[in-house]
Every structure is written in C-alpha cells, then in structure tokens.
Scaffold this motif. Sequence first.
Motif, PDB file in Angstrom:
ATOM      1  N   LEU A 153       0.813  -1.220   0.000  1.00 19.47           N
ATOM      2  CA  LEU A 153       0.000   0.000   0.000  1.00 19.47           C
ATOM      3  C   LEU A 153       0.844   1.266   0.000  1.00 19.47           C
ATOM      4  O   LEU A 153       0.319   2.361   0.135  1.00 19.47           O
ATOM      5  N   ASP A 174      -7.199   1.520  11.629  1.00 19.69           N
ATOM      6  CA  ASP A 174      -6.052   1.394  10.729  1.00 19.69           C
ATOM      7  C   ASP A 174      -6.076   0.051   9.999  1.00 19.69           C
ATOM      8  O   ASP A 174      -5.853  -0.022   8.790  1.00 19.69           O
ATOM      9  N   ALA A 226      -8.829   0.079   7.389  1.00 19.62           N
ATOM     10  CA  ALA A 226      -8.455   0.880   6.211  1.00 19.62           C
ATOM     11  C   ALA A 226      -7.468   0.125   5.325  1.00 19.62           C
ATOM     12  O   ALA A 226      -7.597   0.129   4.093  1.00 19.62           O
ATOM     13  N   MET A 227      -6.488  -0.535   5.947  1.00 16.99           N
ATOM     14  CA  MET A 227      -5.517  -1.311   5.164  1.00 16.99           C
ATOM     15  C   MET A 227      -6.204  -2.467   4.449  1.00 16.99           C
ATOM     16  O   MET A 227      -5.947  -2.726   3.262  1.00 16.99           O
ATOM     17  N   LEU A 234       2.742   2.432   2.290  1.00 19.56           N
ATOM     18  CA  LEU A 234       2.637   3.104   3.582  1.00 19.56           C
ATOM     19  C   LEU A 234       3.935   2.896   4.348  1.00 19.56           C
ATOM     20  O   LEU A 234       4.547   1.830   4.250  1.00 19.56           O
ATOM     21  N   ALA A 290      -9.563  -3.522  -2.415  1.00 18.86           N
ATOM     22  CA  ALA A 290      -9.829  -2.702  -3.598  1.00 18.86           C
ATOM     23  C   ALA A 290      -8.889  -3.047  -4.756  1.00 18.86           C
ATOM     24  O   ALA A 290      -9.166  -2.734  -5.906  1.00 18.86           O
ATOM     25  N   LYS A 291      -7.787  -3.732  -4.454  1.00 22.65           N
ATOM     26  CA  LYS A 291      -6.838  -4.148  -5.492  1.00 22.65           C
ATOM     27  C   LYS A 291      -7.256  -5.454  -6.158  1.00 22.65           C
ATOM     28  O   LYS A 291      -6.583  -5.931  -7.054  1.00 22.65           O
ATOM     29  N   LYS A 327      -9.365  -2.789   3.577  1.00 20.92           N
ATOM     30  CA  LYS A 327     -10.223  -2.268   2.503  1.00 20.92           C
ATOM     31  C   LYS A 327      -9.391  -1.864   1.293  1.00 20.92           C
ATOM     32  O   LYS A 327      -9.769  -2.136   0.154  1.00 20.92           O
ATOM     33  N   ALA A 328      -8.259  -1.219   1.542  1.00 24.44           N
ATOM     34  CA  ALA A 328      -7.384  -0.798   0.442  1.00 24.44           C
ATOM     35  C   ALA A 328      -6.824  -2.007  -0.309  1.00 24.44           C
ATOM     36  O   ALA A 328      -6.732  -1.998  -1.543  1.00 24.44           O
ATOM     37  N   LEU A 329      -6.460  -3.047   0.415  1.00 25.22           N
ATOM     38  CA  LEU A 329      -5.969  -4.262  -0.237  1.00 25.22           C
ATOM     39  C   LEU A 329      -7.081  -4.939  -1.032  1.00 25.22           C
ATOM     40  O   LEU A 329      -6.872  -5.393  -2.160  1.00 25.22           O
TER      41      LEU A 329
END
Length: 126
Positions: free
Chosen positions: A3, A17, A20-21, A5, A27-28, A23-25
């Motif tokens: 990410l 946190d 959020a991580m 980060l 989304a990939k 969800k971001a993963l």
Amino acid sequence: ELLNLPYRSDRDLSEDDFAAMAKALAAKGPQGVILTGIHEGPYIGNFIYDQGKMSWVRAKKVGGDRSGTGDVFTAIVSASVVRGESLEQAVQKASDFICRVMAYTEELDLPHNAGLAFEEYLTTLR
C-alpha cells in the motif's frame, strides 16, 4: 509495501487502521483479506475483511516465532476456503491448529528454526 505506507508496528495501529488497510488491499482485487500476526498482549490476532464484513480471530500466544508457521496457516486457510468454509471459519481453524501445534512443539523443545511439529496433528483437520 503493498500500500506504499511507511512501516508502523502493529502495536501502534488501531482497529480503524487495520480496517483501512484491509479495505485498500481488497480494492486491489481480492474479495477477502487477512491481516495476520497482530500482537495484542497475551494474544495473536488476525483481522479479517471478507466482502465488506470485518471480524477478528484471536488466539493465546504460545512460544516464539517459528519458521513455517505462516505457510501452515496459509495452507489451512486456502484448503478450508476451497472446501466451502467461510474465511472466518478457515482462519479460526488455522489459528486453533497453530495453537495446538505450537504447544506441542514447545513441549518437544525443538529449535525455533526447526519449524512446527505438526505431522501428528494433521488428522485433526477436517
């Protein structure tokens, strides 16, 4: 690095946190994400994000770090999901198995680089 980060210890991260991580993963591309090995006092936590649903699986810490633990965990989760279990059920099964095997491995007093003595427990995986 996935990410982009900066590194932060899991002890410095909140549940927001982790969410959020995850969800971001997700989304990939993957529908489910597991953040493993989160230190929480006497427990090790696994944060699960499965198609928008978030949950935790926690287990009592047993022993120290051992080679191959992540490989065994991943194999159990993968096989369980292929068999139709939910991601949370699969993580619970893997976590329970690792806990039992770690206790046995510590009893045997095996060196940490020898990995896990899991063979005698394979029949418990159903």
